[in-house]
Design a protein around this motif. Structure first.
Motif, PDB file in Angstrom:
ATOM      1  N   GLN A 278     -14.556  30.330  -0.292  1.00 54.18           N
ATOM      2  CA  GLN A 278     -15.261  29.556   0.720  1.00 54.18           C
ATOM      3  C   GLN A 278     -14.386  29.529   1.970  1.00 54.18           C
ATOM      4  OE1 GLN A 278     -16.734  25.772  -0.554  1.00 54.18           O
ATOM      5  NE2 GLN A 278     -17.402  25.154   1.495  1.00 54.18           N
TER       6      GLN A 278
ATOM      7  N   GLU B  44     -13.344  25.700   7.039  1.00 53.04           N
ATOM      8  CA  GLU B  44     -14.337  25.105   7.934  1.00 53.04           C
ATOM      9  C   GLU B  44     -13.871  25.092   9.389  1.00 53.04           C
ATOM     10  OE1 GLU B  44     -15.560  21.299   6.548  1.00 53.04           O
ATOM     11  OE2 GLU B  44     -16.460  22.080   4.694  1.00 53.04           O
ATOM     12  N   ASP B  45     -12.563  25.086   9.605  1.00 54.02           N
ATOM     13  CA  ASP B  45     -12.041  25.019  10.974  1.00 54.02           C
ATOM     14  C   ASP B  45     -11.668  26.390  11.527  1.00 54.02           C
ATOM     15  OD1 ASP B  45      -9.855  25.528   9.367  1.00 54.02           O
ATOM     16  OD2 ASP B  45      -8.543  24.051  10.341  1.00 54.02           O
TER      17      ASP B  45
ATOM     18  N   ASP C  52      -9.992  33.171   7.649  1.00 50.64           N
ATOM     19  CA  ASP C  52      -9.754  31.723   7.691  1.00 50.64           C
ATOM     20  C   ASP C  52      -9.045  31.296   8.972  1.00 50.64           C
ATOM     21  OD1 ASP C  52     -10.950  31.125   5.270  1.00 50.64           O
ATOM     22  OD2 ASP C  52      -9.091  31.238   4.118  1.00 50.64           O
TER      23      ASP C  52
END
Length: 330
Positions: free
Chosen positions: A4, A7-8, A54
């Motif tokens: 996953q 998120e940032d 990421d």
């Protein structure tokens, strides 16, 4: 464990529009080249690619002949894409190239229609993709008329296999010529991927950056550290067997001692900016808005993170830029 993405991820790196086109890319692209292929464990390659994403790198650059063994870099990326990145396809800018030796026989290189179309079909299979975002003609073909190359690239766009097309390693004059054909065909030409670094400013001096800008395209800079010269490893001298890329061979014309002296002077300037030489070198490329993205490559997460530190200081004073020019041209 199912991957996953962080998120940032879009809060970590600057991203840039390619000229005034609709394509937006991160300031840093990840190039697979010879760093991640059949000689590296897949799990290590997966770790580095996913860490790059990421950290905000959503542009991944490949070529049919990347490896080390031909095609294995695309295969490696394809495995990671299939297992981890496929849910993020709409976010990714994935590019590949064809033109250097790809398969046996006379049709296995350069930029004829059959060669380019077959190459992209094969690359899509290896990477488990339906399309790429940019497909580049990897080098100028002196034996095939330029219109055939342009029409082949245009066909691939119309077939939905590439969203944009580009060229790689084309001179300013060659870029101008094919860009005019693309303009007539209304082909979405997006840029030229070329060797460009602080020591080798030929692309700026030749007018290539101006030509690209006039055609609503950008420059994608590979070899931004000149095969490692623009690091702190060679401040005291460059070994005789240093594997310099052919585009940077002229750097040794005045001797290795003179080159090392330039590197020491640049390193001192970088220290004054609280950067390493490599970090300043990467930042220097991005002070020109016509440079769309800097292509870096690594097989190490630590090396990746060290290089990305440069994005924290991208500003140069006029005096710093003048000092760099003076050092380079002395």
């Amino acid at each position: 464990m199912v991957y996953q993405a962080a998120e940032d991820r879009y809060e970590k790196l600057p991203y840039r529009r390619v000229a005034d086109s609709g394509l937006i890319v991160p300031a840093v692209s990840f190039g697979l080249w010879r760093n991640l292929g059949d000689t590296k464990p897949l799990e290590n390659s997966r770790k580095v690619i996913l860490k790059a994403f990421d950290e905000g790198i959503f542009s991944f650059d490949n070529a049919f002949n990347y490896g080390p063994n031909n095609g294995t870099a695309e295969e490696t990326f394809g495995q990671v894409y299939k297992s981890d990145l496929k849910p993020y396809r709409n976010e990714l800018v994935i590019t590949t190239k064809a033109g250097y030796h790809m398969w046996p026989g006379p049709m296995g290189e350069f930029s004829g229609r059959k060669t380019l179309i077959n190459a992209l079909d094969t690359s899509l299979q290896k990477m488990n993709l339906d399309y790429v975002d940019i497909f580049y003609a990897h080098r100028f073909d002196p034996n095939t008329n330029l219109e055939e190359t342009a029409l082949a690239l245009d066909t691939l766009v119309r077939q939905g296999k590439a969203l944009y097309v580009g060229v790689s390693n084309y001179t300013a004059e060659q870029t101008q010529a094919i860009a005019e054909i693309f303009k007539e065909l209304k082909t979405p030409f997006i840029g030229n991927q070329v060797s460009y670094n602080m020591l080798n400013q030929e692309q700026k001096n030749s007018g290539l950056l101006d030509i690209l800008d006039q055609h609503h395209a950008g420059l994608f800079a590979y070899g931004p550290l000149a095969e490692g010269l623009l690091t702190d490893r060679y401040l005291n001298g460059v070994p005789e067997d240093f594997p310099i890329h052919k585009t940077n061979g002229f750097l040794f014309e005045n001797g290795r001692d003179a080159l090392a002296a330039k590197l020491r002077a640049l390193n001192e300037l970088a220290q004054g900016r609280q950067q390493t030489l490599s970090q300043m070198s990467l930042a220097w490329l991005l002070q020109d808005k016509r440079v769309a993205s800097v292509v870096i490559g690594t097989s190490s997460v630590d090396h990746l993170m060290d290089n990305l530190e440069f994005t924290k200081n991208l500003d140069f004073s006029a005096d710093e830029l003048a000092q760099i020019d003076q050092i380079i041209n002395q």
